[in-house]
Design an enzyme around this catalytic site. Structure first.
Site, PDB file in Angstrom:
ATOM      1  N   ARG A 154       0.860  -1.183   0.000  1.00 51.57           N
ATOM      2  CA  ARG A 154       0.000   0.000   0.000  1.00 51.57           C
ATOM      3  C   ARG A 154       0.897   1.235   0.000  1.00 51.57           C
ATOM      4  NH1 ARG A 154      -2.198  -3.528   3.959  1.00 51.57           N
ATOM      5  NH2 ARG A 154      -4.287  -4.314   3.425  1.00 51.57           N
ATOM      6  N   LYS A 179      -1.809  -1.951   7.371  1.00 47.44           N
ATOM      7  CA  LYS A 179      -3.147  -1.465   7.720  1.00 47.44           C
ATOM      8  C   LYS A 179      -3.540  -2.010   9.083  1.00 47.44           C
ATOM      9  CE  LYS A 179      -7.625  -0.748   5.500  1.00 47.44           C
ATOM     10  NZ  LYS A 179      -8.468  -1.078   4.326  1.00 47.44           N
ATOM     11  N   HIS A 250      -1.987   2.567  -5.963  1.00 43.63           N
ATOM     12  CA  HIS A 250      -2.858   1.467  -5.556  1.00 43.63           C
ATOM     13  C   HIS A 250      -3.241   0.602  -6.750  1.00 43.63           C
ATOM     14  CE1 HIS A 250      -4.458   0.120  -1.787  1.00 43.63           C
ATOM     15  NE2 HIS A 250      -5.616  -0.187  -2.326  1.00 43.63           N
ATOM     16  N   ARG A 253      -0.863  -2.187  -7.051  1.00 41.10           N
ATOM     17  CA  ARG A 253      -1.207  -3.249  -6.093  1.00 41.10           C
ATOM     18  C   ARG A 253      -2.340  -4.112  -6.631  1.00 41.10           C
ATOM     19  NH1 ARG A 253      -1.485  -4.634  -0.474  1.00 41.10           N
ATOM     20  NH2 ARG A 253      -3.609  -4.841   0.309  1.00 41.10           N
ATOM     21  N   HIS A 276      -4.190  -8.835   3.748  1.00 39.07           N
ATOM     22  CA  HIS A 276      -5.618  -8.718   4.013  1.00 39.07           C
ATOM     23  C   HIS A 276      -5.981  -9.426   5.315  1.00 39.07           C
ATOM     24  CE1 HIS A 276      -6.699  -7.957  -0.479  1.00 39.07           C
ATOM     25  NE2 HIS A 276      -6.430  -6.852   0.166  1.00 39.07           N
ATOM     26  N   TYR A 285     -10.688  -9.809  -6.405  1.00 37.18           N
ATOM     27  CA  TYR A 285      -9.813  -9.853  -7.576  1.00 37.18           C
ATOM     28  C   TYR A 285     -10.151 -11.018  -8.504  1.00 37.18           C
ATOM     29  CZ  TYR A 285      -7.073  -6.495  -4.955  1.00 37.18           C
ATOM     30  OH  TYR A 285      -6.674  -5.386  -4.256  1.00 37.18           O
TER      31      TYR A 285
END
Length: 293
Positions: A154, A179, A250, A253, A276, A285
């Site tokens: 990220r 994150k 992004h 990514r 994640h 995705y």
């Protein structure tokens, strides 16, 4: 008199939001949503909180689902409906906490929409790498591409990397500021390793004057690089590569995630790679992989 009652509740809700520390935009927007609810209730001849029944709340919500947005000219999105649902629940909490009545808001949330995401093809990724020349800044551009495409980081994760986080000898990047502060290790390839080594030896060494500087990616003054500088460099690469898509960090990514999916990598491994928390975040995705094959 009836209008005054609802107006007082709206103003009281607004003051309560302010006291509770909500941001100014929410303090302005949320009461307006509640005022829409009150306007609908007046149409239904409901003029007091104690008169509101469960059916009135559902009738209002069903009305919202048929309403056309003035901004888009289309039906309200699920995210908008969910936002109004949350505001109604918050208003019910306000009423209960201030002793002004009770509302039961049990409307189920709408399914989250999966936004249509455009990705870069593998040929376009190659074009970006080819656009990074052999100058000092070009070498940094390659390091940037390896961080954000090759390793799928990220934006903030890449900016926060320190020298010690890029473990050249182990072919691993340690993401310590992921994150929600989730840490992870991300592997990189032998080719990426060579690009990192060249960047450190021929680029970073030239830019950094202060030996105490710990940042991996640095700006032209030898300090930690900013997102503004990264986006500017990426924009120049995109222009040189003659790519017409709107490309941000992004998107790099998103692109590597889709390419890994297309290569047959297990979704659980991709989820770990991306950092994640839930595999559901990675599953978005799947449709991109199919569409771009």
């Amino acid at each position: 008199m009836e209008n005054t009652s609802y107006n007082l509740l709206t103003e009281g809700f607004k003051e309560w939001l302010d006291i509770m520390g909500y941001v100014q935009s929410s303090i302005e927007t949320m009461p307006r949503r509640i005022n829409e609810f009150f306007t609908f209730l007046k149409w239904q001849k409901v003029h007091e909180i104690k008169q509101i029944e469960r059916k009135h709340i559902y009738q209002f919500y069903n009305y919202l689902k048929t309403r056309i947005s003035k901004q888009t000219g289309e039906l309200l999105k699920n995210s908008t409906l969910n936002g109004i649902n949350r505001i109604l629940r918050l208003f019910a909490h306000y009423l209960e906490e201030t002793g002004q009545g009770q509302l039961t808001i049990d409307i189920p949330y709408e399914r989250k929409e999966v936004p249509d995401r455009e990705i870069l093809t593998q040929d376009e990724i190659k074009a970006l790498y080819n656009a990074a020349d052999e100058t000092i800044l070009g070498l940094r551009d390659r390091a940037m591409l390896n961080i954000y495409y090759g390793c799928g980081l990220r934006s903030k994760e890449g900016i926060s990397l320190d020298l010690k986080d890029v473990m050249i000898d182990k072919n691993l990047i340690y993401v310590r500021k992921g994150k929600q502060y989730r840490e992870r290790y991300v592997p990189f390839t032998y080719k990426q390793k060579k690009d990192f080594e060249i960047y450190l030896k021929l680029c970073r060494k030239e830019l950094v004057k202060d030996e105490t500087e710990t940042s991996f990616l640095v700006n032209n003054q030898g300090k930690r690089i900013s997102s503004t500088t990264l986006h500017k460099r990426l924009k120049e690469l995109v222009k040189s590569a003659r790519i017409t898509k709107t490309v941000g960090l992004h998107l790099l990514r998103h692109s590597i995630a889709t390419h890994l999916m297309q290569s047959g990598m297990k979704i659980e491994d991709i989820s770990t790679f991306l950092g994640h928390k839930n595999i559901e975040s990675t599953q978005r995705y799947t449709h991109l992989s199919i569409e771009n094959e």
